[in-house]
Design a protein around this motif. Sequence first.
Motif, short mmCIF file in Angstrom:
data_model
loop_
_atom_site.label_atom_id
_atom_site.label_comp_id
_atom_site.label_asym_id
_atom_site.label_seq_id
_atom_site.Cartn_x
_atom_site.Cartn_y
_atom_site.Cartn_z
N GLY A 1 -23.03 -19.54 96.70
CA GLY A 1 -21.44 -18.92 96.72
C GLY A 1 -20.67 -19.38 96.04
O GLY A 1 -19.61 -19.28 96.29
N THR A 2 -21.10 -19.66 94.69
CA THR A 2 -20.16 -20.24 93.70
C THR A 2 -19.89 -19.12 92.93
O THR A 2 -20.68 -19.05 91.76
N GLN A 3 -18.81 -18.19 93.02
CA GLN A 3 -18.76 -17.03 92.27
C GLN A 3 -18.52 -17.27 90.93
O GLN A 3 -19.09 -16.49 90.14
N TRP A 4 -17.71 -18.24 90.62
CA TRP A 4 -17.20 -18.52 89.14
C TRP A 4 -18.62 -18.94 88.39
O TRP A 4 -18.64 -18.44 87.14
N LEU A 5 -19.47 -19.49 88.95
CA LEU A 5 -20.67 -19.89 88.26
C LEU A 5 -21.52 -18.62 87.74
O LEU A 5 -22.20 -18.48 86.71
N SER A 6 -21.52 -17.74 88.63
CA SER A 6 -22.24 -16.38 88.37
C SER A 6 -21.52 -15.72 87.22
O SER A 6 -22.21 -15.08 86.35
N PHE A 7 -20.35 -15.70 87.39
CA PHE A 7 -19.46 -14.97 86.46
C PHE A 7 -19.50 -15.62 84.89
O PHE A 7 -19.79 -14.81 83.88
N VAL A 8 -19.54 -16.86 84.88
CA VAL A 8 -19.77 -17.67 83.58
C VAL A 8 -21.17 -17.46 83.01
O VAL A 8 -21.19 -17.47 81.86
N GLY A 9 -22.09 -17.43 84.21
CA GLY A 9 -23.61 -17.36 83.65
C GLY A 9 -23.83 -16.07 83.26
O GLY A 9 -24.41 -15.86 81.90
N ALA A 10 -23.03 -15.01 83.62
CA ALA A 10 -23.23 -13.50 83.24
C ALA A 10 -22.52 -13.54 81.63
O ALA A 10 -23.36 -12.76 80.78
N VAL A 11 -21.55 -14.33 81.69
CA VAL A 11 -20.69 -13.95 80.09
C VAL A 11 -21.88 -14.87 79.17
O VAL A 11 -21.80 -14.16 77.95
N ILE A 12 -22.21 -15.92 79.44
CA ILE A 12 -23.22 -16.55 78.37
C ILE A 12 -24.49 -15.68 77.98
O ILE A 12 -24.71 -15.72 76.91
N ALA A 13 -25.11 -14.91 79.14
CA ALA A 13 -26.30 -14.28 78.85
C ALA A 13 -26.02 -13.17 78.14
O ALA A 13 -26.56 -12.79 77.21
N ALA A 14 -24.74 -12.28 78.41
CA ALA A 14 -24.28 -11.13 77.73
C ALA A 14 -23.95 -11.36 76.41
O ALA A 14 -24.06 -10.66 75.25
N SER A 15 -23.30 -12.56 76.16
CA SER A 15 -22.66 -12.90 74.64
C SER A 15 -23.84 -13.08 73.93
O SER A 15 -23.84 -12.65 72.66
N PHE A 16 -24.94 -13.79 74.25
CA PHE A 16 -25.82 -14.31 73.18
C PHE A 16 -26.98 -13.22 73.30
O PHE A 16 -27.67 -13.24 72.21
N VAL A 17 -27.24 -12.39 74.28
CA VAL A 17 -28.39 -11.31 74.19
C VAL A 17 -27.63 -10.49 73.02
O VAL A 17 -28.39 -9.93 72.37
N ALA A 18 -26.39 -10.30 72.82
CA ALA A 18 -26.02 -9.32 72.14
C ALA A 18 -26.24 -9.92 70.40
O ALA A 18 -25.98 -9.00 69.49
N PHE A 19 -26.34 -10.89 70.32
CA PHE A 19 -26.55 -11.57 68.99
C PHE A 19 -27.97 -11.22 68.49
O PHE A 19 -28.23 -11.52 67.24
N LEU A 20 -29.01 -11.10 69.51
CA LEU A 20 -30.25 -10.83 68.90
C LEU A 20 -30.52 -9.92 68.06
O LEU A 20 -31.13 -10.35 66.95
N PRO A 21 -29.98 -8.66 67.81
CA PRO A 21 -30.24 -7.81 66.96
C PRO A 21 -29.77 -8.30 65.54
O PRO A 21 -30.16 -8.03 64.32
N TRP A 22 -28.42 -9.21 65.44
CA TRP A 22 -27.92 -9.61 64.17
C TRP A 22 -28.98 -10.76 63.76
O TRP A 22 -29.21 -10.91 62.62
#
Length: 698
Positions: A171-192
Amino acid sequence: MTLTLLAVAVAAFGVSGLAPFVFRPALIRWGVVDVPNERSSHSTTTLRAGGLGPLTGWIVGVGIITLVLPDNLFEPLIVGVATIAFAVLGFVDDLRSLRAVPRLLTQVALSVVTAVIVVGGAHGWIAVGLSALLIVGYVNTTNFMDGVNALSAMHGVVVGLAFVAGGLLTGTQWLSFVGAVIAASFVAFLPWNLRTAGFFLGDVGSYALGASIAIAAVVAIEGGVPPLLVLAPMAVYVADTVATMARRLLRGENITHAHRTHAYQRLTDTGMSHLAASGVVTAFAVANAIIGVVVTVVKASPWVGALAIAVLCAVYLAIPRWRGSRLPSTKLTVPPADEIRAIPADEEHVVRRWAVVGASGFVGSAVVQELEHRGYDIVKLHAPRLTYAAGADPDVGRCLEAAAPHPTVAELAEALGGVDVVVNAAGMAAPDSAADERLYGANTLLPAVVAEAAARAGVKRVIHLSSAAVQGRRPELDASSEVAPFSPYSHSKALGERVLLAIAARDLSPRVIILRATSVQGQGRRTTEQLIKLAHSPLASVAASGSAQSVVSSVARLAATVVDVGATSKEVPGIVLQPWEGMSVRRVLEAASGRAPKSLPAWLCRFIVTGGFFIGRVVPRLSGLSRRVEVMWFGQQQDPGWNQKVVVRESVELLNILAGSGGGVRSTGAKRRNLRDEGLGSQNASTSVDQADRWSDI
C-alpha cells in the motif's frame, strides 16, 4: 490508480526516448566518448553520457508524481532531488574525468546528507551510517556493472517493476510510482544502447540509476516496507561487485585499478554476447525479486528468503567458471634461470677503458668518481629512455627478440668501441611504481640492449646493477638465482636479470656480472635525508634488540665493488651481492641521530608490518612504506658469498653519510639538480635524475 500509474510511466518513457535527439549533437560536438582499451568490453569508440535521456524522463516522471500524489510529496521529492544531485556529479565526471578521491568524497557527502534527511534521529546514527553506505555503495555498484550493452537498462526495468509490485503489496503508492518511472525511463534507453552507432549511459546514467534505486529503497525501508522486498532485486549486482572486490583484495590486486573480472564480464569472455550476458544477470535479478515478493505474500521468515537469494547469487557467480573462465595468476613469476656462468680467472685480463651507462645518475656518478680516482679512461653515456610492454609476462625470449634489432643497440655499440668493461648503472628505481611500459623498458629491456650492444662492440665484461629487491622479503639475501618478486618494480628487475643470464649463456656474448645493490645511501640523496630525519624522530625504533643486519649501505662502497669485480683477474661469479657494511639496524639509527632508538616487541612490529602489507593491497604506496619500516625494524641477513673472505667492519663511508658529513661522494643535491640527461642522440632522452636518485631502494 492503475491508469494514473500507466500514464506517468508512458510520459517518462516518451521523454526518455526522445530526449537523446536533443542533446546528442552537443555530446558529439564536445567529444564525450568512450575509447576502448584492453579492459573494455566494447571495441569501437562510442558516445557516452546517454544517461541524460533516462535522467530527463526521470525528472519529468517525478514531477508528475508530486502532482498526482500531493499527500506523499516528501518521498518522491527527496528521491528525485537526491538522484538529480548524483546524476549532475556523474555528468561532470563524464565531461571532465574527476579524480577518484574528490569524486568519492562528494558521493559520500551526498549520501550522508540524504540519509540524515530520510532517517534523521529516528533510529540513531547507526541507521544513518548504514543508509549512507547503501546509497554510496550502490551508486558505485551500478557504475561498476555498467559494462556491457543493455545490462543497466534491463536492471532498471527489473528493479523498477519490483518496486511497483512492492508498493502495491504494502500500500505504498509513491514506491509504485517511483518504480514505474525508473522502469519506463531506462527501458526507453534500450534502443539507443543496442543500435550500432548508439550510446553508453556514462556516469550520469549509472549514477542516476544507482541513486534512484538505493535512495528509494532507503526511504521505503524507513517507511516500513519489508527490507527483503526492496533489496532482493538489487542482490545480484551487489553480489557481483562485493565478490569481485573481495577476490581482488585477497589476490593482492589494486582494487582501485580498472579491470574486467566481474562475473558478467567473464561471461562475455567465454563467448557470450553482450545481450546474452545481460540476460543472465537480469534473469537472476528477476528470480531474486520473485523471492522477495513470495516471502512477503506468504509471510515467511525473511531469513529463508535471504538464504535462497544467497544461493542464487552463489550460482550466478559460479557460472563463468563453469563455462571455462579462469582468472590469470597474479603471482609475479619469472622463468627458471639459465646457467649462471662464473667468469673464470684470467691473469691476462687488463682493463684500460670503461663505459658507464647512466653516468649522471646517483649510482653512475659515484662509479665514475671511483674510476677517475683509480685513473681509468671513462666513456660517460646517458641512458636512453626505452619502453617495453612486459607487464606480468615473464617471456625472456620475447624480450630478447625486442632487444636485438632495437635501433639503440647499433648507436650504443658505436659508442662502446674500444671499451673493455661497460657498467649499466641506469634503471628506474621506483618501488611503488605500477607495471607500466617505462618501468619494464628501463629495468628489463635496457639491460638486454646494453648487453647486445656490448657483444657487437667486443666488450669483455658487462656489469649490470640490479637490486636485492628481486629476492623479496626472504630471511637472507644471497647471490643465487632464486628470486621472489613482490611488486612490479622487483619483477621488472628480476626479469632483467633473467634476460641477462640468457644472453650470458651464449658463447659469443661478453662476460656478464649481475651486481645486486641493497639500500644505497649517499650525501644529498632524498632517501638518505628521510632516513636521517626518521632517526631523529620519536618514531626511530627497532624490533627487540635491534642486532639484525641492516641492508643500509653506502654508494661509495657500491662503486668500489663495481670497479673491483670489473677489474679483477680472479674468478667472479655471475651474480654478486653488494657486501654488508657491518652495521646492525640499531647502529644505523644511532649513527644517524647520535642516540639510541626505542626497542619494540618483535611480535608487535611483525603484526604492524603484516597489517601494512595487507592494507597495501588496496593502497599500493603503503606496501613500499611497510617494506621500509620492516627493513628499519628487522633488517635482512646477507650471505657474504663472493665476499666471504672480507673482514666485515663498520663502514666509515656509511658512518659519514649517516652523520651528514659526506662519505666520498661529491655529487651534492644542488649538483644533481643541475645534471641533465640528453640521451645518446637527439631521439633518446634518458631516465630522469629523480628516477636515478631513487636507485635500489628496497
